[in-house]
Motif scaffolding. Sequence first.
Motif, short mmCIF file in Angstrom:
data_model
loop_
_atom_site.label_atom_id
_atom_site.label_comp_id
_atom_site.label_asym_id
_atom_site.label_seq_id
_atom_site.Cartn_x
_atom_site.Cartn_y
_atom_site.Cartn_z
N ALA A 21 31.21 30.79 31.26
CA ALA A 21 31.28 30.33 32.93
C ALA A 21 30.12 31.53 33.41
O ALA A 21 29.82 31.30 34.02
CB ALA A 21 32.56 30.34 33.98
N ARG A 24 27.38 29.41 32.57
CA ARG A 24 26.56 28.50 32.55
C ARG A 24 26.14 28.68 34.43
O ARG A 24 25.21 28.27 34.68
CB ARG A 24 27.73 27.75 32.84
CG ARG A 24 27.78 26.06 33.35
CD ARG A 24 29.02 25.67 33.68
NE ARG A 24 30.24 25.76 34.06
CZ ARG A 24 31.56 26.09 34.04
NH1 ARG A 24 31.37 27.00 32.36
NH2 ARG A 24 32.14 27.00 34.15
N ASN A 138 39.62 25.66 36.02
CA ASN A 138 40.31 24.69 37.12
C ASN A 138 39.44 24.92 38.21
O ASN A 138 39.18 25.77 38.32
CB ASN A 138 40.74 23.91 36.69
CG ASN A 138 40.78 22.77 35.85
OD1 ASN A 138 40.20 22.47 35.54
ND2 ASN A 138 42.04 22.01 35.98
N ASP A 141 36.45 27.00 37.93
CA ASP A 141 35.68 26.10 38.62
C ASP A 141 35.20 26.02 39.69
O ASP A 141 34.33 26.19 40.43
CB ASP A 141 35.78 25.10 37.55
CG ASP A 141 34.90 25.18 36.05
OD1 ASP A 141 34.47 25.99 35.89
OD2 ASP A 141 35.28 24.31 35.41
N LYS A 142 36.45 25.51 40.69
CA LYS A 142 35.99 26.12 41.75
C LYS A 142 35.96 26.70 42.98
O LYS A 142 35.58 27.01 43.24
CB LYS A 142 38.00 25.50 42.85
CG LYS A 142 38.68 24.06 42.04
CD LYS A 142 39.97 23.79 42.73
CE LYS A 142 41.11 23.25 42.15
NZ LYS A 142 42.10 23.35 43.20
#
Length: 150
Positions: A21, A24, A138, A141-142
């Motif tokens: 993460a 990215r 998840n 990512d949110k």
Amino acid sequence: MHIWVDADACPVVIKEILFRAAERAKILTTFVANTLLSTPTSPYILARQVPRGFDMADNEIIRSLNPGDLVVTADIPLASEVLSKNGHALNPRGEVYTLDTIEALLTLRNFMDQLRGSGVPTGGPPPLSHADRKTFANQLDKFLAHRSRR
């Protein structure tokens, strides 16, 4: 924004999700621990070793935290401090700590500590499941998507 990781007890699979993460999203992510950590070479991933001792990593995270930063921790008292400093806290199972839930979690934690202190075996948390990993990824990512829209 910065991601801080209470890394001593953070599961390896969660660290790996955070490594990916950070790359990215190009977000600075610091893993704080009292042991030497191995992290990928990246301008976005840092490891900070603190001296051994009670709450040394927690204290370093709180000292370094800025409002809006995210802290990944399973430590409920640390999460409470993070929220009081206008930070965000997420545990490795994907549970988002909030001002609405933290007091109940602290009360439960203190109750369980009292039980353990009186000799009652309480067991530990279940092993991290595939569903926990997915929930964590998840939620992360949110959080990152919400931050990138600002």
